[in-house]
Design a protein around this motif. Structure first.
Motif, PDB file in Angstrom:
ATOM      1  N   PRO A 149       0.948  -1.248  -0.080  1.00 47.18           N
ATOM      2  CA  PRO A 149      -0.007  -0.045  -0.039  1.00 47.18           C
ATOM      3  C   PRO A 149       0.990   1.353  -0.230  1.00 47.18           C
ATOM      4  N   ALA A 150       2.025   1.282   0.646  1.00 44.43           N
ATOM      5  CA  ALA A 150       2.648   2.388   0.777  1.00 44.43           C
ATOM      6  C   ALA A 150       3.689   2.406  -0.068  1.00 44.43           C
ATOM      7  N   SER A 151       3.318   2.244  -1.477  1.00 46.05           N
ATOM      8  CA  SER A 151       4.502   2.269  -2.368  1.00 46.05           C
ATOM      9  C   SER A 151       5.295   3.493  -2.561  1.00 46.05           C
ATOM     10  N   PRO A 152       6.468   3.447  -2.543  1.00 45.70           N
ATOM     11  CA  PRO A 152       7.371   4.859  -2.671  1.00 45.70           C
ATOM     12  C   PRO A 152       7.234   5.272  -4.002  1.00 45.70           C
ATOM     13  N   THR A 153       6.619   4.943  -4.860  1.00 46.32           N
ATOM     14  CA  THR A 153       6.430   5.385  -6.229  1.00 46.32           C
ATOM     15  C   THR A 153       5.150   6.115  -6.681  1.00 46.32           C
ATOM     16  N   SER A 154       4.190   6.112  -5.720  1.00 48.29           N
ATOM     17  CA  SER A 154       2.802   6.512  -5.487  1.00 48.29           C
ATOM     18  C   SER A 154       2.938   8.025  -5.841  1.00 48.29           C
ATOM     19  N   PRO A 155       2.350   8.436  -7.030  1.00 49.18           N
ATOM     20  CA  PRO A 155       2.290   9.726  -7.598  1.00 49.18           C
ATOM     21  C   PRO A 155       1.655  10.538  -6.386  1.00 49.18           C
ATOM     22  N   ALA A 156       1.714  12.225  -6.590  1.00 52.13           N
ATOM     23  CA  ALA A 156       1.012  12.891  -5.904  1.00 52.13           C
ATOM     24  C   ALA A 156      -0.355  13.090  -5.897  1.00 52.13           C
ATOM     25  N   LEU A 157      -1.035  13.622  -4.762  1.00 49.34           N
ATOM     26  CA  LEU A 157      -2.417  13.506  -4.706  1.00 49.34           C
ATOM     27  C   LEU A 157      -3.193  14.030  -6.134  1.00 49.34           C
ATOM     28  N   GLU A 158      -2.652  15.347  -6.623  1.00 53.16           N
ATOM     29  CA  GLU A 158      -3.192  15.791  -7.698  1.00 53.16           C
ATOM     30  C   GLU A 158      -3.241  14.815  -8.935  1.00 53.16           C
ATOM     31  N   ALA A 159      -1.945  13.987  -9.134  1.00 53.69           N
ATOM     32  CA  ALA A 159      -1.958  13.239 -10.163  1.00 53.69           C
ATOM     33  C   ALA A 159      -3.028  12.238  -9.919  1.00 53.69           C
ATOM     34  N   GLN A 160      -2.997  11.536  -8.775  1.00 53.71           N
ATOM     35  CA  GLN A 160      -4.221  10.650  -8.475  1.00 53.71           C
ATOM     36  C   GLN A 160      -5.402  11.070  -8.790  1.00 53.71           C
ATOM     37  N   VAL A 161      -5.655  12.192  -8.385  1.00 48.54           N
ATOM     38  CA  VAL A 161      -6.961  12.767  -8.757  1.00 48.54           C
ATOM     39  C   VAL A 161      -7.445  12.997 -10.328  1.00 48.54           C
ATOM     40  N   HIS A 162      -6.150  13.156 -10.940  1.00 47.63           N
ATOM     41  CA  HIS A 162      -6.364  13.311 -12.494  1.00 47.63           C
ATOM     42  C   HIS A 162      -6.590  11.966 -13.180  1.00 47.63           C
ATOM     43  N   LEU A 163      -5.837  11.088 -12.523  1.00 56.54           N
ATOM     44  CA  LEU A 163      -6.068   9.712 -13.183  1.00 56.54           C
ATOM     45  C   LEU A 163      -7.377   8.944 -12.892  1.00 56.54           C
ATOM     46  N   VAL A 164      -7.633   9.362 -11.726  1.00 57.42           N
ATOM     47  CA  VAL A 164      -9.052   8.674 -11.112  1.00 57.42           C
ATOM     48  C   VAL A 164     -10.283   9.175 -12.085  1.00 57.42           C
ATOM     49  N   LYS A 165     -10.103  10.506 -12.568  1.00 57.88           N
ATOM     50  CA  LYS A 165     -11.468  11.440 -13.267  1.00 57.88           C
ATOM     51  C   LYS A 165     -10.996  10.404 -14.589  1.00 57.88           C
ATOM     52  N   SER A 166     -10.064  10.606 -15.220  1.00 55.63           N
ATOM     53  CA  SER A 166     -10.090  10.131 -16.683  1.00 55.63           C
ATOM     54  C   SER A 166     -10.374   8.659 -16.664  1.00 55.63           C
ATOM     55  N   ALA A 167      -9.819   7.777 -15.679  1.00 48.26           N
ATOM     56  CA  ALA A 167     -10.223   6.321 -15.853  1.00 48.26           C
ATOM     57  C   ALA A 167     -11.683   6.139 -15.515  1.00 48.26           C
ATOM     58  N   LEU A 168     -12.140   7.053 -14.555  1.00 43.62           N
ATOM     59  CA  LEU A 168     -13.974   6.752 -14.473  1.00 43.62           C
ATOM     60  C   LEU A 168     -14.456   7.112 -15.755  1.00 43.62           C
ATOM     61  N   ARG A 169     -14.057   8.215 -16.159  1.00 40.45           N
ATOM     62  CA  ARG A 169     -14.764   8.814 -17.391  1.00 40.45           C
ATOM     63  C   ARG A 169     -14.751   7.632 -18.609  1.00 40.45           C
ATOM     64  N   SER A 170     -13.590   7.062 -18.726  1.00 37.52           N
ATOM     65  CA  SER A 170     -13.437   6.208 -19.859  1.00 37.52           C
ATOM     66  C   SER A 170     -14.076   4.868 -19.419  1.00 37.52           C
ATOM     67  N   GLN A 171     -14.325   4.681 -18.307  1.00 34.30           N
ATOM     68  CA  GLN A 171     -15.304   3.401 -17.938  1.00 34.30           C
ATOM     69  C   GLN A 171     -16.697   3.715 -18.163  1.00 34.30           C
ATOM     70  N   GLY A 172     -16.842   5.039 -18.210  1.00 35.21           N
ATOM     71  CA  GLY A 172     -18.396   5.343 -18.673  1.00 35.21           C
ATOM     72  C   GLY A 172     -19.368   5.713 -17.170  1.00 35.21           C
ATOM     73  N   TYR A 173     -18.291   6.419 -16.163  1.00 36.25           N
ATOM     74  CA  TYR A 173     -19.131   6.685 -14.786  1.00 36.25           C
ATOM     75  C   TYR A 173     -20.157   7.780 -15.259  1.00 36.25           C
TER      76      TYR A 173
END
Lengths: 470, 368
Positions: free
Chosen positions: B71-95
């Motif tokens: 869970p605490a992977s040292p390479t996990s990106p910053a919160l903003e990057a995570q937010v961005h990715l989550v948004k585009s992922a959900l969008r592309s899955q049809g949220y």
């Protein structure tokens, strides 16, 4: 020279393909390293060079080096006697409670001293002795086990195995702690461990590391009161190992839990939950704030994939029917019905394609930013019904396994080739048509295009100017 | 505190809610505490970052080896990057909800919407099963049988330096040649790996406590060679077992969760609730069809543990290699036919184009 944008796209495609291949190779290399390392302990006569020998497709035939000669048989018999003697000595040791009686090795008669005789030894298998016999894997050499109570805890060496020694390959003696713990054991608990190595002879044996907290297991000592294992008598070519109890418990619990996954799919509470979920999804859709059919890019992609497969299957079936030669009217009628059915299915698929196209155009669906990611979160859609626990794939011989793996790779390669072919066609044909045929580079381009698109890049044609003989 | 309030309102059934949510949380990677869930339903901002991170872990592809899912992977990106990715992922899955896309990028708000998104992912498909299957501890030897495996483990593409300028077509030919060579290497390495596996399986015949397997796998044999690795494997197994048990608890009690999600969101839902009653039957049928519309070769999906067994041995569960070979051969034939057709089409097209320059002899290479 190709135009810049075309170059960029084509180079990117080819590099993608190369990267995918390289990734597979990396994973394969990782697995190979592990397997080779394991087998080196079993088969020290495998050449030390990293590129291991070519795949032995016929494992049932022992390599010539392993066929025992008379000399070897004699030595093996001596070894067996030594092992039996060791067992007797050991029994008397434990009875007498003496823990430091050293069993010495005589270099010359190939005797080994063994507290627990566990050498994977071809000797015992060939000689076929009973109690102290251990069935080694084919090709394993006899190795020694260090005796308990050797003062310095050093591993004794077997003098006589020079004939079978493989050069002066230095074996990793392993961490020193192994030696110490070997000398320490003797208590009526599970045997700690013992390294089966020969120093200086370059013949590593199997290495069972002692870890008292890790529930030691190793095994197969004949007549040893501490041994957990039983001897194998029916498998001349295998050794008997026993996995630690903790691992076995965890592993069986693991498979039990996975098996429960599929069984929890059908129950009343699940049905109620499914209904609740459906209602929830419906609500979500209705409060979306977005117009449109609600299809996601991933779903469209998945469906297009299915339709593509349907298309090629339908075409293949149609060609089969068209090329068949009906012998009588029954067959002809059958053929006609099939073709009509195919036509109906194709019509429905076409309709679906048009629907999807309209949905995509209407919604302006954006593809996933990084190209490959949708797969990662929804792998293997075709698997929802089957059990989630790992299923088995049974094979009966190495050759079969190799055929299977090679076919699998060939299918993947063909799929990649077809994809590249389509991309290259789309990019290169326009170039050929638009370039001036009389220009100098046109022929070069044609020749290259032919090689890439018609010969898979493997062969080239020759173009000759046909000068009329004057 | 919140727990008591909920209990008071809804009675005994809701006493199971925190337990259900705790089980859900334990099954998910980086699952937050039940308290976070409760706060999210009330759209409390402090719950937002944890939920962004949870969705990021759930939606992002695994690293290449897949096993190192800490869970605490040292390479996990910053919160903003995570937010961005989550948004585009959900969008592309049809949220379906626009509200998600409008949440601030700093990840400070929107816990209620995120909770809805998580529930949406859970309701749509076998999310937990897939997550668990992705990080499953592999005890057996497996041969990748389908592309899904290869793609899933590839991870995100590294950014590449593209060739900017025009390129000679011979460079393309060179790349093709390199590709062919790599495939040949791959096949050779694969053959070697199969031979080694065959040997290891033979040598360890009779050693496995599970009779249906009969022999050890490489990973299991490695336990003998490397006890430290064995300890780590055991740890991973035990933590996976804990997650699996939590998942089973969750399934027993998830109805409570859905009831909780169904109520108390506010006035926009009530009208919708009425309308949705009618559509339920239709939706169920559609969902079912979506699952059933699996591929004909569904059985070739998913990893399978290799087990070596004598040809004469009687049945038992498991796919036989011979069957699979047959399936693959027909697939190979089909693909070869497709490729051949494409190449013929190219040849015809080239012939047509070559007509633009008569007076030339085109001598085909031999063997075509």
């Amino acid at each position: 020279m190709l135009p810049a944008d075309c170059s960029r796209r084509l180079v990117a495609e080819l590099r993608d393909a190369l990267d995918a291949c390289a990734e597979r190779q990396r994973q394969l290399e990782r697995s190979l390293r592990v397997s080779r390392r394991l087998l080196r302990t079993w088969e020290p006569e495998t050449p030390a060079a990293e590129p291991a020998p070519g795949p032995e497709t016929n494992e049932e035939v022992p390599p010539p080096a392993c066929t025992p000669s008379r000399q070897e048989l004699k030595e093996l018999e001596l070894l067996t006697q030594a092992l039996e003697k060791a067992v007797r000595v050991r029994k008397s040791m434990s009875k007498a409670g003496e823990r430091h009686k050293a069993l010495s090795l005589k270099s010359g008669d190939a005797a080994t001293s063994a507290s627990t005789a566990s050498a994977p030894s071809r000797a015992s298998s060939q000689a076929g002795s009973q109690a102290s016999e251990t069935k080694p894997p084919r090709g394993a050499h006899q190795t020694t086990v260090p005796a308990r109570g050797l003062p310095e805890g050093r591993l004794p060496s077997v003098g006589d195995r020079t004939r079978m020694a493989r050069g002066a390959r230095a074996t990793k003696p392993g961490p020193g702690l192994r030696d110490q713990q070997i000398t320490a054991s003797a208590a009526p608990q599970a045997p700690e461990a013992f390294t089966l190595k020969e120093k200086g002879q370059g013949r590593p044996g199997l290495c069972w590391l002692p870890q008292t907290s890790w529930k030691p297991y190793c095994l197969f000592a004949a007549g040893s009161p501490q041994s957990e294992a039983t001897l194998s008598t029916g498998f001349p070519d295998s050794i008997l190992l026993k996995l630690p109890m903790a691992y076995r418990k965890a592993a069986s619990q693991n498979s039990r839990l996975w098996a429960q996954f599929s069984s929890t799919q059908t129950s009343d509470s699940r049905d109620a939950a499914t209904t609740a979920k459906t209602q929830f999804l419906q609500k979500m859709k209705m409060t979306s704030g977005w117009p449109g059919s609600g299809l996601s890019a991933a779903e469209v992609e998945a469906e297009v994939g299915l339709l593509r497969k349907a298309c090629s299957l339908l075409r293949w079936r149609m060609e089969e029917e068209l090329s068949a030669d009906p012998a009588d009217w029954m067959q002809e009628y059958h053929c006609l019905l099939t073709l009509e059915g195919l036509q109906a299915i194709t019509g429905r698929c076409l309709h679906r394609v048009q629907e999807l196209r309209a949905a995509v155009a209407g919604q302006q669906l954006k593809p996933w930013p990084e190209g490959r990611c949708p797969r990662a979160s929804m792998p293997c859609e075709g698997r929802t019904d089957s059990s989630w626990s790992p299923q088995l794939l049974l094979y009966s011989s190495t050759k079969e396994l190799q055929t299977l793996a090679a076919l699998r790779l060939r299918v993947a390669m063909l799929e990649q080739q077809i994809h590249l072919e389509k991309v290259l066609m789309a990019e290169l044909f326009p170039l050929v048509s638009t370039r001036d045929p009389q220009g100098p580079s046109w022929l070069v381009l044609c020749r290259a295009v032919h090689s890439l698109l018609c010969e898979g890049g493997e062969r080239f044609l020759t173009i000759l100017r046909d000068e009329p003989a004057d | 505190m919140g727990r008591r309030r909920l209990r008071g309102h809804r009675g005994d059934a809701v006493g199971a809610l925190p337990e259900a949510i705790a089980a859900l949380s334990q099954t998910l990677p980086a699952g937050p505490s039940p308290e976070i869930f409760r706060r999210a339903k009330f759209d409390r901002p402090e719950a937002a970052p944890a939920l962004w991170q949870l969705l990021f872990r759930v939606l992002s592809p695994l690293p290449a080896d897949g096993a190192s899912a800490s869970p605490a992977s040292p390479t996990s990106p910053a919160l903003e990057a995570q937010v961005h990715l989550v948004k585009s992922a959900l969008r592309s899955q049809g949220y379906p909800r626009r509200a998600l896309a409008q949440l601030p990028e700093d990840g400070s708000q929107g816990s209620r919407e995120l909770l809805l998104a998580l529930a949406w992912l859970l309701a749509r498909g076998p999310l937990l099963e897939q997550l668990l299957a992705q990080t499953r501890v592999r005890l057996g030897d497996e041969i990748p049988l389908c592309e899904c495996e290869a793609l899933a483990s590839a991870g995100p593409l590294p950014p590449r330096q593209e060739a900017d300028g025009p390129v000679d077509i011979r460079h393309l030919q060179w790349l093709m040649g390199k590709l062919r060579f790599q495939w040949r290497n791959l096949i050779t390495s694969q053959q070697e790996q199969c031979a080694l596996l065959g040997k290891i399986h033979s040598y360890t015949r009779g050693c496995h406590s599970d009779r249906s397997l009969g022999h050890l796998s490489v990973a299991e044999t490695e336990l003998f060679r490397d006890p430290e690795g064995g300890r780590q494997l055991l740890q991973r197994l035990e933590s996976e077992n804990a997650r699996l048990e939590a998942a089973l608890v969750w399934w027993r009690q998830e109805l409570v969760f859905w009831k909780w999600m169904a109520g108390g969101w506010g006035p926009e839902w009530t009208a919708v609730q009425r309308a949705s009653q009618e559509a339920v039957g239709r939706e169920l049928a559609t969902l079912q069809r979506a699952w059933e519309q699996g591929e004909a070769l569904a059985q070739t999906h998913g990893p399978r543990r290799l087990v070596k067994r004598d040809a004469g041995a009687s049945g038992g569960p498991g796919l036989r290699a011979a069957e699979l070979i047959g399936v693959l051969r027909s697939r190979e034939t089909c693909l070869e036919a497709v490729l051949g057709r494409l190449q013929t089409r190219c040849w015809q097209e080239l012939t047509r184009l070559a007509g633009a320059r008569p007076g030339l002899l085109w001598i085909l290479p031999p063997g075509r």
